[in-house]
Design a protein around this motif. Structure first.
Motif, PDB file in Angstrom:
ATOM      1  N   TYR A 168      -6.596  36.417  21.600  1.00 19.77           N
ATOM      2  CA  TYR A 168      -7.583  35.531  22.022  1.00 19.77           C
ATOM      3  C   TYR A 168      -7.791  34.409  20.622  1.00 19.77           C
ATOM      4  O   TYR A 168      -7.605  34.768  19.629  1.00 19.77           O
ATOM      5  CB  TYR A 168      -8.779  36.154  22.563  1.00 19.77           C
ATOM      6  N   ALA A 169      -8.683  33.487  20.996  1.00 18.56           N
ATOM      7  CA  ALA A 169      -9.072  32.628  20.178  1.00 18.56           C
ATOM      8  C   ALA A 169     -10.243  31.731  20.772  1.00 18.56           C
ATOM      9  O   ALA A 169     -10.182  31.466  21.828  1.00 18.56           O
ATOM     10  CB  ALA A 169      -8.323  31.551  19.328  1.00 18.56           C
ATOM     11  N   ILE A 170     -11.350  31.547  19.943  1.00 20.73           N
ATOM     12  CA  ILE A 170     -12.492  30.819  20.402  1.00 20.73           C
ATOM     13  C   ILE A 170     -12.211  29.368  20.587  1.00 20.73           C
ATOM     14  O   ILE A 170     -11.572  28.835  19.942  1.00 20.73           O
ATOM     15  CB  ILE A 170     -13.711  30.954  19.596  1.00 20.73           C
ATOM     16  N   TYR A 171     -12.315  28.732  21.652  1.00 20.77           N
ATOM     17  CA  TYR A 171     -11.878  27.371  22.217  1.00 20.77           C
ATOM     18  C   TYR A 171     -13.180  26.448  22.014  1.00 20.77           C
ATOM     19  O   TYR A 171     -14.174  26.833  22.079  1.00 20.77           O
ATOM     20  CB  TYR A 171     -11.632  27.309  23.788  1.00 20.77           C
ATOM     21  N   THR A 195      -9.658  16.391  21.980  1.00 22.37           N
ATOM     22  CA  THR A 195      -9.502  17.243  20.956  1.00 22.37           C
ATOM     23  C   THR A 195      -9.610  18.635  21.095  1.00 22.37           C
ATOM     24  O   THR A 195     -10.930  18.955  21.163  1.00 22.37           O
ATOM     25  CB  THR A 195      -9.450  16.412  19.529  1.00 22.37           C
ATOM     26  N   VAL A 196      -8.791  19.597  21.327  1.00 22.89           N
ATOM     27  CA  VAL A 196      -8.844  21.151  21.465  1.00 22.89           C
ATOM     28  C   VAL A 196      -8.755  21.639  20.063  1.00 22.89           C
ATOM     29  O   VAL A 196      -7.774  21.404  19.418  1.00 22.89           O
ATOM     30  CB  VAL A 196      -8.272  21.445  22.534  1.00 22.89           C
ATOM     31  N   SER A 197      -9.484  22.553  19.542  1.00 25.61           N
ATOM     32  CA  SER A 197      -9.194  23.389  18.423  1.00 25.61           C
ATOM     33  C   SER A 197      -9.674  24.841  18.843  1.00 25.61           C
ATOM     34  O   SER A 197     -10.361  25.247  19.898  1.00 25.61           O
ATOM     35  CB  SER A 197     -10.080  23.110  17.372  1.00 25.61           C
ATOM     36  N   TYR A 198      -8.917  25.699  18.110  1.00 21.87           N
ATOM     37  CA  TYR A 198      -9.273  27.347  18.483  1.00 21.87           C
ATOM     38  C   TYR A 198      -9.742  27.765  16.893  1.00 21.87           C
ATOM     39  O   TYR A 198      -8.971  27.804  15.927  1.00 21.87           O
ATOM     40  CB  TYR A 198      -8.075  27.932  18.978  1.00 21.87           C
ATOM     41  N   THR A 199     -10.518  28.817  17.022  1.00 29.88           N
ATOM     42  CA  THR A 199     -11.058  29.373  15.618  1.00 29.88           C
ATOM     43  C   THR A 199     -11.162  30.965  16.045  1.00 29.88           C
ATOM     44  O   THR A 199     -10.990  31.354  17.308  1.00 29.88           O
ATOM     45  CB  THR A 199     -12.289  28.956  15.084  1.00 29.88           C
ATOM     46  N   ASN A 200     -11.337  31.622  14.984  1.00 31.30           N
ATOM     47  CA  ASN A 200     -11.815  33.132  14.980  1.00 31.30           C
ATOM     48  C   ASN A 200     -10.660  33.886  16.056  1.00 31.30           C
ATOM     49  O   ASN A 200     -11.368  34.447  17.030  1.00 31.30           O
ATOM     50  CB  ASN A 200     -13.109  33.425  15.429  1.00 31.30           C
ATOM     51  N   GLN A 221      -5.683  21.726  15.775  1.00 34.52           N
ATOM     52  CA  GLN A 221      -5.966  20.964  16.711  1.00 34.52           C
ATOM     53  C   GLN A 221      -4.646  20.595  17.527  1.00 34.52           C
ATOM     54  O   GLN A 221      -3.802  20.327  17.234  1.00 34.52           O
ATOM     55  CB  GLN A 221      -6.795  19.787  16.447  1.00 34.52           C
ATOM     56  N   THR A 222      -5.084  19.988  18.934  1.00 31.23           N
ATOM     57  CA  THR A 222      -4.134  19.398  19.733  1.00 31.23           C
ATOM     58  C   THR A 222      -3.783  18.106  19.170  1.00 31.23           C
ATOM     59  O   THR A 222      -4.466  17.312  18.413  1.00 31.23           O
ATOM     60  CB  THR A 222      -4.494  19.643  21.133  1.00 31.23           C
ATOM     61  N   GLY A 223      -3.018  17.138  19.878  1.00 35.14           N
ATOM     62  CA  GLY A 223      -2.743  15.847  19.479  1.00 35.14           C
ATOM     63  C   GLY A 223      -1.686  15.820  18.618  1.00 35.14           C
ATOM     64  O   GLY A 223      -0.664  16.519  18.604  1.00 35.14           O
ATOM     65  N   LYS A 224      -1.767  14.996  17.554  1.00 33.95           N
ATOM     66  CA  LYS A 224      -0.852  15.198  16.371  1.00 33.95           C
ATOM     67  C   LYS A 224      -1.254  16.512  15.627  1.00 33.95           C
ATOM     68  O   LYS A 224      -2.053  16.711  15.035  1.00 33.95           O
ATOM     69  CB  LYS A 224      -1.045  14.031  15.729  1.00 33.95           C
TER      70      LYS A 224
END
Length: 230
Positions: A11-14, A20-25, A221-224
């Motif tokens: 899992y990762a925090i959304y 633009t989507v990112s994931y952390t932790n 991150q998504t995108g490029k």
């Protein structure tokens, strides 16, 4: 291609800013036992013309993900359920999970590795749900008798579309080895390095969270595709 195994529930925090989507932790829920998915409202919407079906459209109407693990330890439980960990008085190495009004369950990305077999050859599928939200689990236990009855932990999550322009809700790719399914090194499928190794040397394949990944010190991150280094 038959399914013969399941492992690595990550899992990762959304988070999202516009498209633009990112994931952390990121982390691991536990050891995987069983996975199932049910979709809601996926019936075809049919247009009838000239006394017969002329057009048909089927849309994603949401779904439910159920993952069973050997256990759910305090750290991943706190992460996916938005809970607080507090040290027990005079025992700083013991943490208690606190449920209360301050709970805010986050969106997370979730991924697993599914083992397959075809013509006697094993394959591994990296399966990703880019945006889900878990629900508070129940608690149940059975007393021990003459023989041990193994008791596992079941978690349920709502499957949602992510906030990218494509509004994805599921992705997967099939690899020749489990390591490849975890690391996703194929730039044809995942056009950047999607693997982070934490300080213990264990892989956290936020991987599966193509085209995003995260570890203890970074996010993608998504995108490029953009790699953020520690």
């Amino acid at each position: 291609m038959a399914t013969i195994g399941l492992s690595k529930p990550f899992y990762a925090i959304y988070a999202a800013s516009g498209e633009t989507v990112s994931y952390t932790n990121g982390g691991v829920l536990g050891k995987a036992v069983e996975l199932s998915m049910e979709l809601d409202g996926g019936d075809a919407n049919i247009l009838y013309a000239d006394n017969g079906p002329a057009e048909s459209a089927t849309t994603f109407g949401g779904g439910t993900l159920t993952i069973t693990t050997d256990d759910l330890l305090p750290e991943p439980a706190a992460a996916i359920l938005g809970l607080t960990l507090k040290a027990v008085t005079e025992q700083d190495d013991v943490k208690e999970i606190v449920f209360g009004e301050g709970q805010s369950i986050p969106y997370v990305g979730f991924g697993v590795v599914v083992k397959k077999q075809q013509s006697g050859t094993s394959k591994w599928m990296g399966l990703v749900y880019p945006k889900v939200q878990f629900q508070n689990p129940g608690i149940s236990a059975t007393t021990q008798g003459e023989s041990i009855e193994w008791q596992t932990k079941e978690l349920t999550a709502t499957i949602l579309r992510d906030d990218t322009a494509e509004h994805n809700w599921c992705r997967y790719a099939i690899f020749d080895t489990e390591t490849d399914a975890v690391c996703c090194p194929s730039r044809e499928v995942y056009p950047h390095e999607d693997f982070h190794s934490d300080d213990s040397g264990n892989g956290i394949p936020l991987l599966l969270l193509h085209p995003c990944a995260s570890g203890a010190g970074g996010a993608r991150q998504t995108g490029k595709a953009r790699k953020v280094r520690d």
